[in-house]
Scaffold this active site. Structure first.
Site, PDB file in Angstrom:
ATOM      1  CB  SER A   1      -0.877  -0.039   1.292  1.00 34.50           C
ATOM      2  OG  SER A   1      -1.905   0.733   1.162  1.00 34.50           O
TER       3      SER A   1
ATOM      4  CG  ASP B   1      -7.220  -2.232  -3.710  1.00 39.09           C
ATOM      5  OD1 ASP B   1      -7.893  -1.725  -2.836  1.00 39.09           O
ATOM      6  OD2 ASP B   1      -6.033  -2.479  -3.484  1.00 39.09           O
TER       7      ASP B   1
ATOM      8  CG  HIS C   1      -5.754  -2.195   0.079  1.00 36.43           C
ATOM      9  ND1 HIS C   1      -5.131  -1.649  -0.747  1.00 36.43           N
ATOM     10  CD2 HIS C   1      -5.396  -1.646   1.429  1.00 36.43           C
ATOM     11  CE1 HIS C   1      -4.171  -0.883  -0.625  1.00 36.43           C
ATOM     12  NE2 HIS C   1      -4.203  -0.662   0.651  1.00 36.43           N
TER      13      HIS C   1
END
Length: 322
Positions: free
Chosen positions: A186, A276, A305
């Site tokens: 991320s 995601d 995610h």
């Protein structure tokens, strides 16, 4: 296959929406020149937690604008078989979080890799945020410094912190400067990309669903509600009728990783979940498609995610060369 974004064939062709500023290269040349003038003043002290096979240390160094940056370092007692010096892995954490537990880095250290895990300034760890900008500081790291000019953008400074860490690690006598790799998930994935782009000696890069890419696309998808909520907050607070929308996204282009990736010389292994909603796949492909070095993307069609099964093992194998 579930779809929240483009069909897969369109993702592989997508080139991004967020504009790239005309002086982008000059901007980063100027930023790196500022970094080179910094006296890092590195300090080290042993941590209370220790492994039997490695030494755990707290490192601090002075980053741009005088911020004190904290790093957790694990230094194995011996390099891998056949090596004279230690290879190293730089690890970057997710948005608002911190460098994490010592044990989360044990696999690399047990394999004879030194690990350096940086606390991002102003987030959940021990690094210092020196501030000095107008407007919002409670939230909004993406837009921090927006009102004071592109040289004040917080992520400019954070990207430079990753480069400084890489250079400091490469300069250590116990580290093989030709074998320093980067990874993160991320925000950490974005910082791994930025580090490999701005420090071309990085050997390998393994970002997972990288953040900080193609801001305009995320905004147009109405996904500026989780990790990208800084964008919506900014408009609500400072530009409620979107009078400066175009200049806003152009300025964000300075810290958009899709515009940096063509500098990467290292092989890249990337992981992406195709549903995601936090860092949508198209924003990630905007960066991936512009990478010109050797690259591979591992797709998880039914994952968002979240933890991606087997991805950490793939990264370990990729970064250790096994």
């Amino acid at each position: 296959m579930p779809v929240i974004d483009m069909p897969l064939e369109e993702l592989y062709a997508y080139q991004g929406r967020n504009p790239k500023p005309a002086d982008f290269d000059d901007y980063w040349q100027r930023a790196l020149a500022e970094l080179e003038a910094i006296e890092a003043d590195v300090k080290e002290e042993e941590a209370s937690f220790q492994f039997p096979f490695a030494t755990c240390r707290h490192l601090t160094f002075t980053g741009v604008r005088g911020a004190q940056i904290h790093v957790k370092a694990i230094i194995p007692h011996q390099p891998p078989a056949g090596a004279e010096k230690l290879p190293a892995v730089l690890e970057f954490h997710g948005y608002s979080m911190n460098a994490g537990d010592w044990t989360s880095k044990a696999a690399f250290a047990a394999a004879g890799r030194a690990v350096f895990s940086m606390d991002v300034r102003g987030q959940g760890g021990l690094s210092e945020d020196t501030g000095g900008v107008s407007g919002n500081t409670l939230q909004g790291h993406i837009t921090r410094g927006m009102q004071d000019g592109e040289d004040e953008l917080l992520f400019r400074h954070i990207f430079l912190d990753t480069v400084q860490l890489a250079r400091l690690v490469m300069a250590r006598e116990d580290i093989d400067e030709t074998n320093v790799s980067v990874t993160g998930w991320s925000q950490g994935g974005a910082l791994a990309v930025a580090c490999a782009a701005l420090e071309p000696r990085v050997k390998r890069a393994a970002p997972v669903y990288p953040f900080l890419s193609d801001y305009l696309r995320v905004w147009e998808m109405d996904l500026d509600v989780e990790a990208y909520q800084d964008i919506r907050r900014y408009f609500r607070r400072f530009d409620p009728v979107h009078a400066e929308r175009d200049s806003f996204f152009e300025r964000l282009g300075y810290i958009d990783i899709q515009h940096l990736v063509d500098r990467i010389q290292a092989p890249v292994l990337m992981g992406t979940g195709l549903i995601d909603p936090v860092c949508p796949p198209s924003s990630q492909f905007a960066a991936y498609n512009k990478i010109t070095s050797e690259k591979e993307i591992v797709l998880y069609p039914d994952f968002a995610h979240e933890a991606l099964p087997g991805m950490r093992d793939r990264i370990f194998t990729f970064l250790t060369g096994r």
